[in-house]
Motif scaffolding. Structure first.
Motif, PDB file in Angstrom:
ATOM      1  N   UNK A 285      -7.849  -9.193  -3.046  1.00  0.00           N
ATOM      2  CA  UNK A 285      -6.612  -9.877  -2.652  1.00  0.00           C
ATOM      3  C   UNK A 285      -5.410  -9.234  -3.331  1.00  0.00           C
ATOM      4  N   UNK A 286      -5.561  -8.890  -4.601  1.00  0.00           N
ATOM      5  CA  UNK A 286      -4.458  -8.234  -5.316  1.00  0.00           C
ATOM      6  C   UNK A 286      -4.147  -6.877  -4.699  1.00  0.00           C
ATOM      7  N   UNK A 287      -5.154  -6.132  -4.341  1.00  0.00           N
ATOM      8  CA  UNK A 287      -4.945  -4.838  -3.695  1.00  0.00           C
ATOM      9  C   UNK A 287      -4.221  -5.006  -2.352  1.00  0.00           C
ATOM     10  N   UNK A 288      -4.633  -6.013  -1.584  1.00  0.00           N
ATOM     11  CA  UNK A 288      -3.997  -6.271  -0.295  1.00  0.00           C
ATOM     12  C   UNK A 288      -2.507  -6.535  -0.482  1.00  0.00           C
ATOM     13  N   UNK A 289      -2.174  -7.373  -1.452  1.00  0.00           N
ATOM     14  CA  UNK A 289      -0.768  -7.711  -1.691  1.00  0.00           C
ATOM     15  C   UNK A 289       0.039  -6.470  -2.064  1.00  0.00           C
ATOM     16  N   UNK A 290      -0.527  -5.611  -2.866  1.00  0.00           N
ATOM     17  CA  UNK A 290       0.178  -4.388  -3.255  1.00  0.00           C
ATOM     18  C   UNK A 290       0.462  -3.510  -2.036  1.00  0.00           C
ATOM     19  N   UNK A 291      -0.528  -3.397  -1.130  1.00  0.00           N
ATOM     20  CA  UNK A 291      -0.347  -2.579   0.067  1.00  0.00           C
ATOM     21  C   UNK A 291       0.706  -3.185   0.984  1.00  0.00           C
ATOM     22  N   UNK A 292       0.653  -4.494   1.198  1.00  0.00           N
ATOM     23  CA  UNK A 292       1.607  -5.146   2.090  1.00  0.00           C
ATOM     24  C   UNK A 292       3.027  -5.037   1.543  1.00  0.00           C
ATOM     25  N   UNK A 293       3.185  -5.235   0.245  1.00  0.00           N
ATOM     26  CA  UNK A 293       4.509  -5.124  -0.364  1.00  0.00           C
ATOM     27  C   UNK A 293       5.056  -3.704  -0.201  1.00  0.00           C
ATOM     28  N   UNK A 294       4.211  -2.712  -0.470  1.00  0.00           N
ATOM     29  CA  UNK A 294       4.646  -1.320  -0.356  1.00  0.00           C
ATOM     30  C   UNK A 294       5.026  -0.976   1.079  1.00  0.00           C
ATOM     31  N   UNK A 295       4.233  -1.460   2.053  1.00  0.00           N
ATOM     32  CA  UNK A 295       4.535  -1.178   3.452  1.00  0.00           C
ATOM     33  C   UNK A 295       5.862  -1.801   3.876  1.00  0.00           C
ATOM     34  N   UNK A 296       6.107  -3.028   3.419  1.00  0.00           N
ATOM     35  CA  UNK A 296       7.375  -3.674   3.764  1.00  0.00           C
ATOM     36  C   UNK A 296       8.561  -2.968   3.111  1.00  0.00           C
TER      37      UNK A 296
END
Length: 262
Positions: A25-36
């Protein structure tokens, strides 16, 4: 990757299912934040299975969760069971039940596969999803028939299947359609809709979730040198920029913690 080979999978062991769900879940959040930060939106390709659902549950519990603007997150599924839209066995329903309402999605950006009470056949549902994906790709200006997937979560089945791509079947190699119907799945229910292997592998990052001793044999099979997609479909998933095998230690006995987790 400009014609270059994709990176080989990286194995990341975790001390138990709770740690695996939390860290993923933490990895997912990092990816989504970076993409945005990069382009103003982010896209997540979800999977079914108990671990996929646990990751969804864990998202709201992470301190970093508010760094993501959930109204600008697109959600798709790699496969779905062709059942009535509200059936509890559907991956989309299980994800919705696990979702925390504090994460305010724009539901126009959430794309479930049509259910059997909404469309006549699984083939029609696959065609509908294919068209929806192509329309999203056109809207965001992405070349081809698929939008950009920032990260694809996949669960590994005990027989090495991923999505609804099952071992021993030539449709694992199908590349003529981004989405197709499966009429005789060896795992019930028999009728399903699935993304093709090339469609899944179009994701920037593909993360394969493997939890529990019951998956140890499957994980060994996908890691075996020379494994083919038909023999072990999970062996063939590769992200454009990253492939992670996120596993619990009991699925891979004797392997220590990743010395450099990130």
């Amino acid at each position: 990757m400009n014609g270059r080979e994709r990176p080989e999978p990286r194995l990341v062991p975790h001390d138990g299912a709770e740690r695996l769900a939390r860290d993923t879940a933490r990895r997912v959040l990092e990816v989504l934040e970076s993409a945005q930060d990069e382009r103003g939106e982010a896209t997540l390709l979800l999977t079914g299975g108990s671990m996929g659902t646990r990751v969804v549950e864990e998202l709201a519990r992470q301190p970093e969760v508010q760094a993501v603007d959930w109204s600008r997150v697109n959600v798709w599924w790699s496969d779905e069971r062709f059942l009535p839209g509200a059936d509890s066995e559907r991956n989309g329903v299980q994800a919705a039940d696990a979702w925390d309402d504090s994460l305010e999605l724009d539901w126009d950006r959430v794309h479930p596969v049509a259910g059997s009470d909404e469309i006549d056949t699984a083939a029609a549902a696959a065609e509908d999803y294919r068209e929806e994906l192509a329309a999203a790709a056109e809207m965001e200006g992405t070349p081809g028939a698929l939008p950009r997937f920032d990260v694809a979560l996949l669960s590994l089945g005990p027989d090495t299947h991923v999505a609804s791509l099952f071992p021993g079947r030539q449709d694992v190699l199908r590349s003529d359609r981004t989405v197709f119907a499966v009429a005789d799945s060896p795992k019930p229910p028999p009728t399903r809709v699935t993304l093709s292997l090339p469609a899944i592998n179009s994701a920037d990052r593909v993360w394969l979730l493997v939890s529990g001793t019951a998956k140890a044999g499957a994980l060994a099979a996908v890691r075996r040198p020379g494994a083919t997609p038909v023999e072990a479909p999970g062996s063939a998933v590769r992200g454009v920029h990253e492939t992670l095998w996120l596993v619990t230690e009991d699925a891979l006995p004797g392997v220590p913690e990743d010395p450099t987790p990130n």
